[in-house]
Design a protein around this motif. Structure first.
Motif, PDB file in Angstrom:
ATOM      1  N   VAL A   1       0.898  -1.357  -0.043  1.00  0.00           N
ATOM      2  CA  VAL A   1      -0.294   0.292   0.276  1.00  0.00           C
ATOM      3  C   VAL A   1       0.631   1.284   0.068  1.00  0.00           C
ATOM      4  CG1 VAL A   1      -1.391   1.477   1.122  1.00  0.00           C
ATOM      5  CG2 VAL A   1      -2.192  -0.997   1.018  1.00  0.00           C
ATOM      6  N   GLU A   2       2.171   0.978   0.338  1.00  0.00           N
ATOM      7  CA  GLU A   2       2.603   2.262   0.354  1.00  0.00           C
ATOM      8  C   GLU A   2       3.321   2.894  -0.604  1.00  0.00           C
ATOM      9  OE1 GLU A   2       6.962   4.135   3.041  1.00  0.00           O
ATOM     10  OE2 GLU A   2       6.436   1.920   3.688  1.00  0.00           O
ATOM     11  N   SER A   3       3.452   1.673  -1.302  1.00  0.00           N
ATOM     12  CA  SER A   3       4.805   1.849  -2.694  1.00  0.00           C
ATOM     13  C   SER A   3       3.588   2.593  -3.263  1.00  0.00           C
ATOM     14  CB  SER A   3       5.111   0.023  -3.333  1.00  0.00           C
ATOM     15  OG  SER A   3       5.604   0.834  -4.023  1.00  0.00           O
ATOM     16  N   VAL A   4       2.125   1.706  -3.546  1.00  0.00           N
ATOM     17  CA  VAL A   4       1.092   1.938  -4.578  1.00  0.00           C
ATOM     18  C   VAL A   4       0.772   3.976  -4.376  1.00  0.00           C
ATOM     19  CG1 VAL A   4      -1.921   1.762  -4.397  1.00  0.00           C
ATOM     20  CG2 VAL A   4      -0.045   0.097  -4.889  1.00  0.00           C
ATOM     21  N   ASN A   5       0.724   4.384  -3.139  1.00  0.00           N
ATOM     22  CA  ASN A   5       0.791   4.938  -2.364  1.00  0.00           C
ATOM     23  C   ASN A   5       1.458   6.783  -2.849  1.00  0.00           C
ATOM     24  OD1 ASN A   5      -1.924   5.041  -1.609  1.00  0.00           O
ATOM     25  ND2 ASN A   5      -1.258   4.527   0.371  1.00  0.00           N
ATOM     26  N   SER A   6       2.682   5.627  -2.989  1.00  0.00           N
ATOM     27  CA  SER A   6       3.532   6.723  -3.160  1.00  0.00           C
ATOM     28  C   SER A   6       4.102   6.553  -4.874  1.00  0.00           C
ATOM     29  CB  SER A   6       4.623   6.258  -2.609  1.00  0.00           C
ATOM     30  OG  SER A   6       6.430   6.770  -3.606  1.00  0.00           O
ATOM     31  N   ALA A   7       3.331   6.078  -6.148  1.00  0.00           N
ATOM     32  CA  ALA A   7       3.655   5.665  -6.831  1.00  0.00           C
ATOM     33  C   ALA A   7       2.077   6.960  -7.605  1.00  0.00           C
ATOM     34  CB  ALA A   7       3.405   4.803  -7.620  1.00  0.00           C
ATOM     35  N   LEU A   8       1.325   7.155  -6.620  1.00  0.00           N
ATOM     36  CA  LEU A   8       0.126   8.055  -7.155  1.00  0.00           C
ATOM     37  C   LEU A   8       0.528   9.129  -6.772  1.00  0.00           C
ATOM     38  CD1 LEU A   8      -3.127   7.686  -7.956  1.00  0.00           C
ATOM     39  CD2 LEU A   8      -3.761   7.619  -5.388  1.00  0.00           C
ATOM     40  N   LYS A   9       1.040   9.530  -6.012  1.00  0.00           N
ATOM     41  CA  LYS A   9       1.351  10.569  -5.456  1.00  0.00           C
ATOM     42  C   LYS A   9       2.376  11.570  -6.540  1.00  0.00           C
ATOM     43  CE  LYS A   9       3.409  13.226  -2.629  1.00  0.00           C
ATOM     44  NZ  LYS A   9       4.085  14.184  -0.801  1.00  0.00           N
ATOM     45  N   ARG A  10       2.804  10.833  -7.033  1.00  0.00           N
ATOM     46  CA  ARG A  10       4.367  11.244  -8.677  1.00  0.00           C
ATOM     47  C   ARG A  10       3.342  11.003  -9.410  1.00  0.00           C
ATOM     48  NH1 ARG A  10       7.537   7.624  -5.817  1.00  0.00           N
ATOM     49  NH2 ARG A  10       7.605   5.761  -7.350  1.00  0.00           N
ATOM     50  N   ALA A  11       2.347   9.716  -9.738  1.00  0.00           N
ATOM     51  CA  ALA A  11       1.641  10.213 -11.326  1.00  0.00           C
ATOM     52  C   ALA A  11       0.844  11.605 -11.044  1.00  0.00           C
ATOM     53  CB  ALA A  11       1.055   8.501 -11.062  1.00  0.00           C
ATOM     54  N   ARG A  12      -0.013  12.001  -9.963  1.00  0.00           N
ATOM     55  CA  ARG A  12      -0.503  12.798  -9.939  1.00  0.00           C
ATOM     56  C   ARG A  12      -0.576  14.011  -9.923  1.00  0.00           C
ATOM     57  NH1 ARG A  12      -4.758  11.543  -4.620  1.00  0.00           N
ATOM     58  NH2 ARG A  12      -6.118  10.251  -5.667  1.00  0.00           N
ATOM     59  N   ALA A  13       1.279  14.066  -9.745  1.00  0.00           N
ATOM     60  CA  ALA A  13       1.672  15.469 -10.159  1.00  0.00           C
ATOM     61  C   ALA A  13       2.483  15.282 -11.865  1.00  0.00           C
ATOM     62  CB  ALA A  13       3.321  15.472  -9.519  1.00  0.00           C
ATOM     63  N   GLY A  14       2.843  14.208 -11.803  1.00  0.00           N
ATOM     64  CA  GLY A  14       3.045  14.394 -13.657  1.00  0.00           C
ATOM     65  C   GLY A  14       2.189  14.235 -14.209  1.00  0.00           C
ATOM     66  N   LEU A  15       1.279  14.096 -14.303  1.00  0.00           N
ATOM     67  CA  LEU A  15      -0.767  14.360 -14.924  1.00  0.00           C
ATOM     68  C   LEU A  15      -0.369  16.210 -15.037  1.00  0.00           C
ATOM     69  CD1 LEU A  15      -2.789  12.648 -16.501  1.00  0.00           C
ATOM     70  CD2 LEU A  15      -3.728  12.120 -14.627  1.00  0.00           C
ATOM     71  N   GLN A  16      -0.955  16.227 -13.983  1.00  0.00           N
ATOM     72  CA  GLN A  16      -1.163  17.979 -13.396  1.00  0.00           C
ATOM     73  C   GLN A  16      -0.241  18.961 -14.272  1.00  0.00           C
ATOM     74  OE1 GLN A  16      -4.087  18.832 -12.090  1.00  0.00           O
ATOM     75  NE2 GLN A  16      -3.511  20.970 -11.877  1.00  0.00           N
TER      76      GLN A  16
END
Length: 341
Positions: free
Chosen positions: A183-198
């Motif tokens: 879950v920690e790895s997923v949350n970290s990847a999601l944070k980076r993905a949201r920033a990149g997409l934004q």
């Protein structure tokens, strides 16, 4: 939707392909869309879907029933797409291929040259299970060409996590299970993905488009068809936003800004007295048109298909024009040529 019973699973495991089809058929449309979001290419998504079904058929003995059939299929499909993203060389850029016409210098060269349109007809009844409570995007936005293009710039694992979490609404714990992660790895990847997409999508923010099929959309579409069919550059320019954008995958040429797009239309699109007829369809939840060359006349008097054009709207203006090769026309039920007039 079929209820997956222990008996149905047992029959499928025993080699009953009818039982297997009954299990998987309700999920095929949404799985195809999922593969398309991940890969950006309709052809690649079809291959990934077929590979998913083959893997599911061969691996049915390992299905333990701890998750639903739908979740199990998403696990297979997601990992199949990740393998494609990590190992495959994507479709190369195509050189300019209109003889006798020289395009103006592009604003930039696009990177997502493998992008392909998705027929709206295949989006119908893509319900499956409704998006989970943590989904952030409506279906119309999450299938748009702008969104799918922005997704392609993300690293594969971030791409998968963002789609599973923000588009489909799976919980972090479910995504961790799908990707054999924490879950920690997923949350970290999601944070980076949201920033990149934004970062990728900030420039695309603007007025929302009118509702699909609404009188407002119909009015803009009618004006666009009239201007385009008449090669009326002034009328076409009047419909464009100031930051209008045009691209032509698999060609890498991209044009940004109303005046630049107007220059391309005047010199390359309508140059040499080229005139077109447009046949309406829909792609990626947006107005689209099969484009057929009306003049100069082709041998035999036919009007050959020269591409598929998808437009994106912002308020009462056209903000994006994307032109695809004519090879995609049959996917939209459109012929490769029309009879002469």
């Amino acid at each position: 939707m079929s209820v997956v019973t222990a008996d149905l699973i047992a029959r499928a495991r025993a080699g009953d392909d009818g039982a297997f089809q009954e299990m998987t058929e309700p999920h095929l449309r949404e799985l195809r869309v999922h593969c398309y979001r991940m890969l950006g290419s309709f052809a690649d998504a079809e291959d990934a879907l077929q590979d998913t079904l083959l893997s599911a058929w061969q691996g049915l003995g390992g299905f333990e029933g701890r998750a639903s059939i739908r979740t199990w299929l998403y696990r297979i499909a997601t990992n199949r797409c990740l393998s494609t993203l990590r190992s495959a060389s994507r479709r190369p850029a195509l050189e300019w291929n209109i003889p006798g016409v020289r395009p103006p210098e592009p604003t930039r060269l696009g990177e997502v040259v493998w992008l392909e349109p998705f027929p709206d007809a295949l989006l119908e009844d893509v319900t499956g299970a409704p998006p989970g409570p943590e989904a952030r995007y409506e279906q119309a936005e999450s299938i748009s060409l702008a969104f799918v293009t922005a997704l392609q710039a993300l690293p594969p694992r971030q791409l998968a996590v963002l789609i599973l979490r923000d588009v489909l609404g799976f919980h972090a714990s479910e995504v961790a299970g799908l990707l054999d992660s924490s879950v920690e790895s997923v949350n970290s990847a999601l944070k980076r993905a949201r920033a990149g997409l934004q970062r990728r999508r900030l420039a695309a923010d603007g007025e929302p488009p009118p509702a699909a099929g609404s009188p407002a959309e119909d009015t803009i579409v009618a004006k666009f068809v009239s201007a385009y069919s008449a090669a009326n550059v002034d009328a076409l320019v009047a419909l464009l936003t100031d930051d209008a954008f045009m691209s032509m995958p698999p060609m890498s040429l991209e044009y940004h800004g109303r005046d630049v797009v107007a220059g391309f239309c005047a010199s390359a699109l309508f140059g040499s007295n080229r005139r077109f007829d447009l046949v309406p369809t829909r792609a990626n939840g947006q107005p689209a048109f099969g484009s057929y060359l009306r003049a100069p006349a082709a041998p035999g008097g036919t009007r050959p298909g020269v591409g598929l054009i998808v437009i994106a709207l912002a308020g009462d203006r056209v903000c994006t024009m994307t032109r695809f090769e004519s090879s995609v026309l049959p996917r939209f039920g459109l012929p490769l040529s029309l009879p002469g007039q």
